[in-house]
Write an enzyme that holds these catalytic residues in place. Structure first.
Site, mmCIF file in Angstrom:
data_model
loop_
_atom_site.group_PDB
_atom_site.id
_atom_site.type_symbol
_atom_site.label_atom_id
_atom_site.label_comp_id
_atom_site.label_asym_id
_atom_site.label_seq_id
_atom_site.Cartn_x
_atom_site.Cartn_y
_atom_site.Cartn_z
ATOM 1 N N VAL B 16 22.946 -116.464 -37.451
ATOM 2 C CA VAL B 16 22.410 -118.043 -37.118
ATOM 3 C C VAL B 16 23.373 -118.823 -37.061
ATOM 4 O O VAL B 16 23.457 -119.634 -36.180
ATOM 5 C CB VAL B 16 21.665 -118.067 -38.340
ATOM 6 N N GLY B 135 11.040 -119.341 -38.530
ATOM 7 C CA GLY B 135 12.098 -119.602 -37.509
ATOM 8 C C GLY B 135 12.073 -120.829 -36.543
ATOM 9 O O GLY B 135 11.989 -122.006 -36.855
ATOM 10 N N GLY B 188 16.142 -102.637 -34.503
ATOM 11 C CA GLY B 188 16.697 -103.810 -35.122
ATOM 12 C C GLY B 188 15.781 -104.866 -35.748
ATOM 13 O O GLY B 188 16.217 -105.866 -36.202
ATOM 14 N N GLU B 191 15.550 -104.156 -41.353
ATOM 15 C CA GLU B 191 16.731 -104.043 -42.013
ATOM 16 C C GLU B 191 16.620 -102.506 -42.501
ATOM 17 O O GLU B 191 15.670 -102.029 -42.939
ATOM 18 C CB GLU B 191 16.943 -104.890 -42.868
ATOM 19 N N ASP B 202 9.634 -111.847 -48.621
ATOM 20 C CA ASP B 202 9.970 -112.829 -47.588
ATOM 21 C C ASP B 202 8.828 -113.839 -47.383
ATOM 22 O O ASP B 202 8.862 -115.056 -47.371
ATOM 23 C CB ASP B 202 10.509 -112.166 -46.328
ATOM 24 N N LYS B 206 7.949 -117.984 -48.265
ATOM 25 C CA LYS B 206 7.456 -119.161 -47.139
ATOM 26 C C LYS B 206 6.058 -119.591 -47.488
ATOM 27 O O LYS B 206 5.856 -120.756 -47.086
ATOM 28 C CB LYS B 206 7.637 -118.463 -45.667
ATOM 29 N N GLY B 305 15.813 -114.521 -35.812
ATOM 30 C CA GLY B 305 16.557 -114.408 -34.603
ATOM 31 C C GLY B 305 17.753 -115.544 -34.554
ATOM 32 O O GLY B 305 17.263 -116.605 -35.128
#
Lengths: 429, 429
Positions: B16, B135, B188, B191, B202, B206, B305
């Site tokens: 990032v 994101g 990809g 992880e 995660d 959020k 991303g």
């Protein structure tokens, strides 16, 4: 928290205005907590003062909107009258007398946005108008603020609920345009005179506003190419289905590939069923945004209606009040890139063309030659013959609108082409 | 426009951070025009200074992040390190030394949001974190600002791209969890250690952030009920299909029907294929918001991303820089409603329960009695028998999680129930 209230003048108390007033009362504590001060409805300008308005103190009601915005103690003017005048004069006068303005007026913003922004800036006041485009959907703020660090290349959306309702009905039931329009009218989705919606004046105004914000450039209503959806037929939907598409009235704002110009247009178009906009049903709106860094985003929700539009107005009201308390103004007009708006002829897209032709050998060769001569490359052709008549359905690769128009004109002059049954753009691929 | 640049310190220069630095360079003129002053990258704190970073002046690179945020001439600190420490200390120090902060750190915000907001407020600085949730999708700003005049009742979303990719793969190919995870890892999307994603840590972070903003109340990570998706099977997808559903890992934040409390939870759930969230494919994210006035809204886009996350960071950077120039701060922490967060037992939803039972008369009556005794009303039952074994699939009406758990416990103790094959919540109806 400050205890002295911020004063709000409401111009117009119809479907949207009455909801704004209602929520200001029912959610007063929440609004105060979020703003940092209470807000008070200080006056309501209407045309028919005798009408009973539930929940609104009759003492607040006036027919003299000009006197209301000139009072001098008004912090924010909420304009939900619509139309050009008297809305334009009232907003300008409001700025001159120290108020910020929240408006839902797409027609006015599309026509005179620059002058209104200049008036706001000259008086160091805010002009917010989230409700002017796509009703409740947060769109102006995301484009203007969330994506302020990104480069937007394309905004493509369904921004008129009436026409989406009609097209969705035609798609799902096989109904013709008139039948679907009649149902929309009966259900209250279309007005008695549906011209502004079905001839895409409403969507064109929104496209002008979106293009201006997305590309930081000046785009006026006159710059937007506009084509209504009254000529979309059941046969067009049948053709679309054969291609795995449906038909939507799309507002499309694009930056040219070389970055040196922009275009804005509104017209019916085929889009693949797999595209997120294809599944936007009924009177809902949705806007698809493509930018350099964020990629593809979509915003979806109710594009009209009293309460949804009031939600957007009140979000702006909170922001404008917060700015007022902190002595700041929000992001104003931004037209620094000054990109030229190219005419429709320079727009590049794909086309679906349906031709009635003579059913004899050599016709396809003739037609294909005309496309080639005008530099329009053919993707697929489908021939169907019956009773000496035949139809040719041609789907092109990307070509400019000018090239396509030249092609169609030449096709019409061919003896073997009896008529051009339909031409529709193909988007979203 | 001001010519003296605003100075930005970048903490972290991975996927990032390097995109943030790149766009700050390539889009420098646009950023300056939108902010009203140029922005300058004044320092980049990294762990491995020897790594070559294209486009970044090596003179700016330091391993001493603390010294960088203490410099005193930094206007904005962009924190894209992630994790709790040293990010927390660095952000606090940044506020104390006069900088505002833009962060993409969901774990930290979910755990210590209140303390960080307090530090920002104490120093009259901004803390923005659009990139922490979903994101590139503008979500924090729409919830906090666009809907500030509305009352949000429900936020339901797909906020983790890795798990959505895996579930989408299982749905479309019939693959099992491990096979789909392996593909996600190879491409990809997952992880090497996928725990944070697949066990929904995660998504839970959020959910805590979204619930806090939506309900103006304090919701911490520990308040969020969390259930991962590692036990979702191909058989679950087959059951979902029979019901016209698919399975998604959903983050759901709800205001109780009486308005007196809120809940936040993350778990796999069946949703109807007709629901807009059902068609969110691959690693995309989408969040569905329901409010009093606006109705149903949806926000869709890439949830992760480098470039998409950088887009959100830079949008915040522009806003924070504008605030700095005008001497204002944006909307900060808002937890004035102080609603209690109810435990999972009080959540009310529908359930899909699959039981392995003995294939003999009277079993259904026994099972139905257990449901009735626990106050859980049955919507549909489907019986399938084979080879002396049988399965019962029960779909319930709305019931509390506590009632459902009591029901399942009692079912397990029945002789005729050989096992509870699966329990899954049904949402979005």
């Amino acid at each position: 928290m400050r205890t002295r209230p911020l004063k709000v003048a409401l111009l117009g108390c119809g479907v949207v205005g009455s909801e704004v007033a209602r929520i200001m009362t029912t959610h007063a504590d929440d609004l105060a907590a979020r703003i940092g001060a209470p807000v008070e409805l200080a006056g309501v300008a209407v045309r028919r003062p005798s009408k009973v308005r539930e929940g609104i103190d009759p003492e607040l009601v006036t027919t003299d909107a000009t006197a209301l915005v000139k009072r001098g103690d008004i912090d924010v003017v909420v304009e939900v009258i619509g139309g050009i005048e008297p809305a334009r004069s009232l907003i300008t006068t409001a700025f001159e007398h120290g108020a910020s303005v929240v408006s839902a007026n797409k027609a006015l913003l599309a026509q005179d946005g620059a002058a209104l922004h200049a008036a706001a800036e000259a008086n160091n006041r805010d002009l917010y108008y989230e409700a002017a485009v796509a009703g409740a959907i947060p769109l102006i703020r995301p484009l203007r603020e969330s994506l302020a660090g990104d480069k937007i290349n394309r905004v493509m959306g369904i921004v008129n609920g009436t026409t989406n309702f009609i097209l969705d009905k035609m798609d799902s039931t096989g109904a013709g345009y008139q039948e679907a329009l009649d149902e929309a009218t009966a259900l209250g989705y279309a007005e008695a005179d549906p011209t502004a919606d079905v001839e895409a004046f409403d969507a064109a105004a929104k496209a002008a506003i979106l293009a201006g914000i997305a590309f930081h450039t000046r785009v006026r209503l006159d710059d937007v190419y506009r084509e209504g959806m009254t000529e979309v037929t059941a046969a067009d939907f049948a053709s679309a289905k054969e291609m795995g598409c449906t038909i939507k009235l799309l507002a499309i704002c694009e930056r040219a590939a070389d970055g040196g110009s922009v275009t804005a247009r509104v017209h019916p178009a085929m889009i693949p069923l797999s595209h997120p906009l294809a599944s936007v049903r009924g009177a809902y709106n949705a806007v698809f945004v493509e930018s350099d860094a964020a990629g593809q985003l979509m915003f979806y929700g109710p594009g009209a209606g009293g309460a949804p539009t009031a939600s957007a107005v009140l979000g702006d009201l909170v922001a404008v009040c917060r700015n007022k308390l902190s002595g700041a103004t929000g992001p104003g007009d931004s037209a620094y890139t000054q990109l030229p708006v190219s005419p429709m002829g320079e727009v590049v897209t794909r086309y679906h063309i349906s031709l009635d032709v003579a059913d004899k050998p050599g016709v396809l060769a003739q037609v294909a030659t005309v496309f080639a001569e005008h530099g329009v490359s053919i993707d697929t052709v489908r021939q169907q013959g019956k009773d000496g008549e035949a139809s040719l359905v041609v789907v092109t690769h990307r070509a400019s609108d000018a090239s396509l128009n030249g092609t169609v004109e030449a096709l019409r002059s061919l003896d073997t082409v009896r008529g051009v049954a339909s031409i529709m753009r193909v988007e979203g691929e």
